[in-house]
Design a protein around this motif. Structure first.
Motif, mmCIF file in Angstrom:
data_model
loop_
_atom_site.group_PDB
_atom_site.id
_atom_site.type_symbol
_atom_site.label_atom_id
_atom_site.label_comp_id
_atom_site.label_asym_id
_atom_site.label_seq_id
_atom_site.Cartn_x
_atom_site.Cartn_y
_atom_site.Cartn_z
ATOM 1 N N ALA A 163 0.820 -1.210 0.000
ATOM 2 C CA ALA A 163 0.000 0.000 0.000
ATOM 3 C C ALA A 163 0.853 1.260 0.000
ATOM 4 O O ALA A 163 1.949 1.300 0.560
ATOM 5 N N CYS A 164 0.297 2.295 -0.643
ATOM 6 C CA CYS A 164 0.896 3.625 -0.616
ATOM 7 C C CYS A 164 -0.236 4.638 -0.712
ATOM 8 O O CYS A 164 -1.157 4.484 -1.532
ATOM 9 N N GLY A 165 -0.175 5.658 0.139
ATOM 10 C CA GLY A 165 -1.228 6.666 0.133
ATOM 11 C C GLY A 165 -1.185 7.490 1.408
ATOM 12 O O GLY A 165 -0.207 7.461 2.152
ATOM 13 N N PRO A 166 -2.267 8.207 1.691
ATOM 14 C CA PRO A 166 -2.321 9.032 2.902
ATOM 15 C C PRO A 166 -2.170 8.186 4.166
ATOM 16 O O PRO A 166 -2.533 6.999 4.192
ATOM 17 N N HIS A 167 -1.676 8.808 5.218
ATOM 18 C CA HIS A 167 -1.417 8.099 6.469
ATOM 19 C C HIS A 167 -2.643 7.350 6.998
ATOM 20 O O HIS A 167 -2.517 6.160 7.379
ATOM 21 N N PRO A 168 -3.837 7.953 7.042
ATOM 22 C CA PRO A 168 -4.998 7.201 7.538
ATOM 23 C C PRO A 168 -5.306 5.971 6.686
ATOM 24 O O PRO A 168 -5.736 4.941 7.217
ATOM 25 N N MET A 169 -5.097 6.077 5.368
ATOM 26 C CA MET A 169 -5.324 4.923 4.496
ATOM 27 C C MET A 169 -4.339 3.805 4.799
ATOM 28 O O MET A 169 -4.704 2.624 4.845
ATOM 29 N N LEU A 170 -3.077 4.165 5.028
ATOM 30 C CA LEU A 170 -2.064 3.156 5.348
ATOM 31 C C LEU A 170 -2.374 2.476 6.673
ATOM 32 O O LEU A 170 -2.235 1.254 6.810
ATOM 33 N N GLU A 171 -2.798 3.265 7.637
ATOM 34 C CA GLU A 171 -3.154 2.686 8.935
ATOM 35 C C GLU A 171 -4.310 1.701 8.791
ATOM 36 O O GLU A 171 -4.307 0.617 9.390
ATOM 37 N N ALA A 172 -5.295 2.066 7.961
ATOM 38 C CA ALA A 172 -6.427 1.171 7.719
ATOM 39 C C ALA A 172 -5.997 -0.071 6.956
ATOM 40 O O ALA A 172 -6.513 -1.177 7.191
ATOM 41 N N ALA A 173 -5.055 0.083 6.030
ATOM 42 C CA ALA A 173 -4.564 -1.057 5.258
ATOM 43 C C ALA A 173 -3.835 -2.050 6.160
ATOM 44 O O ALA A 173 -3.997 -3.271 6.015
ATOM 45 N N VAL A 174 -3.040 -1.544 7.100
ATOM 46 C CA VAL A 174 -2.341 -2.429 8.032
ATOM 47 C C VAL A 174 -3.344 -3.118 8.953
ATOM 48 O O VAL A 174 -3.197 -4.308 9.269
ATOM 49 N N ALA A 175 -4.363 -2.394 9.378
ATOM 50 C CA ALA A 175 -5.404 -3.008 10.212
ATOM 51 C C ALA A 175 -6.106 -4.125 9.450
ATOM 52 O O ALA A 175 -6.421 -5.182 10.022
ATOM 53 N N LEU A 176 -6.344 -3.916 8.154
ATOM 54 C CA LEU A 176 -6.967 -4.947 7.319
ATOM 55 C C LEU A 176 -6.044 -6.156 7.209
ATOM 56 O O LEU A 176 -6.497 -7.305 7.320
ATOM 57 N N ALA A 177 -4.765 -5.912 6.991
ATOM 58 C CA ALA A 177 -3.807 -7.015 6.900
ATOM 59 C C ALA A 177 -3.757 -7.800 8.198
ATOM 60 O O ALA A 177 -3.711 -9.040 8.199
ATOM 61 N N ARG A 178 -3.792 -7.089 9.316
ATOM 62 C CA ARG A 178 -3.762 -7.756 10.629
ATOM 63 C C ARG A 178 -5.019 -8.611 10.813
ATOM 64 O O ARG A 178 -4.958 -9.727 11.349
ATOM 65 N N GLU A 179 -6.151 -8.093 10.365
ATOM 66 C CA GLU A 179 -7.427 -8.829 10.486
ATOM 67 C C GLU A 179 -7.380 -10.162 9.753
ATOM 68 O O GLU A 179 -7.929 -11.168 10.210
ATOM 69 N N TYR A 180 -6.705 -10.187 8.594
ATOM 70 C CA TYR A 180 -6.648 -11.400 7.772
ATOM 71 C C TYR A 180 -5.303 -12.118 7.890
ATOM 72 O O TYR A 180 -5.043 -13.055 7.137
ATOM 73 N N ALA A 181 -4.442 -11.651 8.814
ATOM 74 C CA ALA A 181 -3.123 -12.255 9.033
ATOM 75 C C ALA A 181 -2.293 -12.279 7.751
ATOM 76 O O ALA A 181 -1.684 -13.295 7.399
ATOM 77 N N LEU A 182 -2.247 -11.137 7.067
ATOM 78 C CA LEU A 182 -1.497 -11.018 5.819
ATOM 79 C C LEU A 182 -0.205 -10.261 6.050
ATOM 80 O O LEU A 182 -0.176 -9.302 6.831
ATOM 81 N N PRO A 183 0.874 -10.623 5.367
ATOM 82 C CA PRO A 183 2.056 -9.756 5.379
ATOM 83 C C PRO A 183 1.726 -8.441 4.682
ATOM 84 O O PRO A 183 0.913 -8.410 3.745
ATOM 85 N N VAL A 184 2.353 -7.355 5.145
ATOM 86 C CA VAL A 184 1.991 -6.040 4.580
ATOM 87 C C VAL A 184 3.217 -5.143 4.519
ATOM 88 O O VAL A 184 4.013 -5.085 5.463
ATOM 89 N N GLN A 185 3.381 -4.472 3.393
ATOM 90 C CA GLN A 185 4.417 -3.458 3.215
ATOM 91 C C GLN A 185 3.738 -2.148 2.862
ATOM 92 O O GLN A 185 2.771 -2.120 2.079
ATOM 93 N N VAL A 186 4.253 -1.057 3.419
ATOM 94 C CA VAL A 186 3.687 0.265 3.146
ATOM 95 C C VAL A 186 4.794 1.219 2.718
ATOM 96 O O VAL A 186 5.941 1.108 3.160
ATOM 97 N N SER A 187 4.436 2.149 1.851
ATOM 98 C CA SER A 187 5.359 3.192 1.423
ATOM 99 C C SER A 187 4.929 4.505 2.063
ATOM 100 O O SER A 187 3.791 4.944 1.894
#
Length: 288
Positions: A220-244
């Protein structure tokens, strides 16, 4: 302070502007003739541009595409301040002092990369998608914007499970590459999901069988709130996640440490520089 090895591959070029197009929402796409940068660029990296001879401080802009054979790179940026306003006035045929490519790129490790880009965070996702178009990977792209997209959305020729009725709009370039993509916005746009990119991503994840979902990695790459939500989504589904991450920076090459952010790399957090230690980080280390 230890210097990241990729800093040795940064090139200084007098890059010629080949094309420079304006789009609604104060968005612009610029193509630069920068062969040394184009030959080295990887998804997630950026360039540091001198926007005007009278402004010594450069501006960081993510690389959206790079063609090593023809020696050009594409940049998408939005006019938000004095520096980018000056950049909008530059025309085809002019030259820009360009440092790049800079930073740690994305590392694609999972068979099904879920690529989420919001606003000016879209370029790295397009770059990843293009880099995977002839590979064994199966990317899924979700792009979001609260202003008109910097392209004309069109109905996708690729059918996707889990998409709400009527959500068929895609980025034409990705459709041409046979890469599935859907668009999201809270604005009323035909064929575009009305809501957050992460909500649309959840719909897609829920449509996958368990084994297929275990092959997904989130990028994921985008505004800070979007990245935070993307990491929360990854945590919910136990997915590895990288953010820019996107931060204001002065030097862009790790000398000033003005773009440092807190990253949880061990028992205690450390400060790391977005320009050269990033901009790509493990999402769980940034949003612990």
């Amino acid at each position: 302070m230890k210097h990241p090895p990729q800093r040795n591959s940064i090139c200084l070029e007098d890059a010629k502007i080949l094309t420079h197009h304006a789009y609604p929402g104060d968005q612009h796409i610029m193509r630069l003739q920068a062969p040394r940068c184009a030959a080295r660029a990887k998804p997630g990296q950026f360039v540091h541009l001198t926007v005007d001879p009278q402004r010594p401080l450069r501006r960081p802009i993510s690389i959206m595409r790079a063609c090593a054979d023809e020696g050009w790179i594409d940049l998408l940026y939005k006019r938000v301040g004095e520096g980018t306003t000056l950049l909008t006035a530059r025309s085809a045929g002019e030259h820009l002092s360009t440092l790049g490519p800079i930073g740690q790129p994305f590392q694609i490790r999972e068979k099904r990369p879920l690529l989420i880009g919001g606003g000016v965070g879209m370029p790295p996702m397009v770059f990843i998608a293009e880099s995977l178009r002839h590979s064994e990977y199966q990317p899924m792209v979700i792009l979001g914007s609260e202003v008109p997209f910097p392209f004309t959305p069109q109905p996708s020729s690729i059918l996707l499970p889990g998409m709400p009725d009527g959500v068929i709009a895609t980025m034409p370039l990705l459709d041409d590459w046979d890469i599935p993509c859907r668009l999201a916005s809270q604005q009323q746009m035909p064929g575009v999901y009305q809501g957050y990119v992460t909500d649309l991503a959840r719909r897609w994840l829920d449509s996958l069988e368990t084994q297929a979902r275990q092959e997904v990695g989130l990028y994921a790459c985008g505004p800070h709130p979007m990245l935070e939500a993307a990491v929360a989504l990854a945590r919910e589904y136990a997915l590895p996640v990288q953010v820019s991450l996107e931060e204001f920076m002065a030097c862009g090459v790790g000398a000033c440490a003005g773009c440092s952010v807190e990253v949880q790399t061990g028992k205690e957090p450390t400060m790391q520089r977005v320009c050269v230690d990033g901009p790509v980080f493990d999402g769980y280390q940034v949003f612990a």
